[in-house]
Scaffold this active site. Structure first.
Site, PDB file in Angstrom:
ATOM      1  N   GLN A  65      47.180  20.989  67.589  1.00  0.00           N
ATOM      2  CA  GLN A  65      46.900  19.567  67.390  1.00  0.00           C
ATOM      3  C   GLN A  65      46.003  19.043  68.512  1.00  0.00           C
ATOM      4  OE1 GLN A  65      47.887  17.679  64.696  1.00  0.00           O
ATOM      5  NE2 GLN A  65      46.610  16.091  65.582  1.00  0.00           N
TER       6      GLN A  65
ATOM      7  N   ASP B  54      42.331  25.168  60.382  1.00  0.00           N
ATOM      8  CA  ASP B  54      41.623  23.909  60.638  1.00  0.00           C
ATOM      9  C   ASP B  54      40.121  24.048  60.378  1.00  0.00           C
ATOM     10  OD1 ASP B  54      43.022  21.589  61.212  1.00  0.00           O
ATOM     11  OD2 ASP B  54      43.382  22.112  63.298  1.00  0.00           O
TER      12      ASP B  54
ATOM     13  N   LYS C 214      52.326  17.082  58.624  1.00  0.00           N
ATOM     14  CA  LYS C 214      51.956  18.462  58.279  1.00  0.00           C
ATOM     15  C   LYS C 214      53.199  19.294  57.966  1.00  0.00           C
ATOM     16  CE  LYS C 214      47.704  18.085  60.889  1.00  0.00           C
ATOM     17  NZ  LYS C 214      47.056  18.156  62.200  1.00  0.00           N
TER      18      LYS C 214
END
Length: 279
Positions: free
Chosen positions: A96, A119, A52
């Site tokens: 995460q 997300d 990322k």
């Protein structure tokens, strides 16, 4: 022989498009950063976080990295998220997953400002998806839609069977396919006659988390098969939820593992980050 849908190539195209868009935004004085929080040092999570960061660097946006010890409390994590919510320079926040068992994932997801939830996991964004309003869409399902569109796969009027009902892939995937005017069937571990149901699919999307579970008996000739699964064996060899060698000869098109859906998830995360900059 099936057409192999190249997720690496399509994700690279998307990132190149975003790179140009970021240049134009910067010329207008619009910038922003993605904050990535990792709790603990799970090896798979570390790889995802590193990828990322590289993607952010490539398209030209800043990334802020917060690597917290396994012992971090839920209170400490929520405090950090609160600080990032209030920072104007931070346009996107990503925590995460998975988190240590001592931390409530749902509470953490809900703590992120929906306007920074790149997300697409916050209930506000999930609800917006369901009723067709603007919001961030979770990255893997959004990536699958792009894979299909950019590979010339028609979705309108087709029967799509989604295998799996997770909040991250299965459920949002079904809503996105409905948006594309497909007829959608969602299947799961309690579905009766699963192979028979799967064989009715024009587009079969498999996200069940079981290594090479789907064999030729689940696939009708001429179907498009999208394999979301990713598993690593004791020899470090990757495989998906689909037995590729057995299923591929039947298909019109299929995604490989690796190199199919995986690269698209990060490409669509970058897309959401750019949208957050614009918003």
């Amino acid at each position: 022989m099936a057409y192999i849908i190249d997720g690496k190539k399509i994700s690279a195209e998307i990132k190149d498009e975003l790179r140009e868009e970021v240049k134009e935004l910067k010329a207008q004085g619009i910038t922003g950063a993605l904050a990535v929080i990792q709790v603990g040092c799970d090896p798979a999570s570390s790889v995802y976080v590193r990828n990322k960061k590289r993607a952010c660097e490539y398209i030209g946006i800043d990334s802020l990295s917060y690597e917290l010890p396994e012992s971090t409390s839920q209170e400490e994590l929520l405090k950090l998220i609160g600080e990032l919510n209030s920072k104007d320079s931070v346009k996107g926040i990503l925590v995460q997953l998975p988190l240590p068992e001592t931390i409530d994932e749902d509470a953490v997801i809900r703590a992120i400002d929906p306007a920074k939830d790149v997300d697409g996991f916050h209930p506000v964004n999930v609800g917006a998806l369901l009723i067709g309003q603007k919001g961030y869409v979770s990255c893997t399902p959004a990536g699958i839609i792009q894979l299909l569109k950019r590979s010339g796969v028609a979705m309108e009027g087709k029967h799509c069977v989604v295998v799996g009902r997770s909040n991250i892939v299965g459920k949002p995937m079904s809503v996105l396919m409905l948006r594309e005017n497909a007829t959608v069937t969602i299947t799961h571990s309690r579905t009766q006659n699963l192979p028979e149901v799967c064989r009715t699919a024009d587009i079969l999307i498999v996200a069940i988390g079981k290594r090479e579970f789907i064999d030729a008996s689940y696939v009708k000739e001429g179907a498009v098969v999208i394999d979301v699964g990713i598993h690593r064996d004791e020899n470090n060899k990757l495989a998906g939820d689909v037995r590729f060698d057995e299923v591929e000869p039947l298909c019109k098109a299929i995604t490989p593992v690796p190199g199919g859906v995986g690269p698209m998830t990060i490409a669509m995360l970058m897309y959401n980050c750019v949208e957050a900059m614009k918003n």
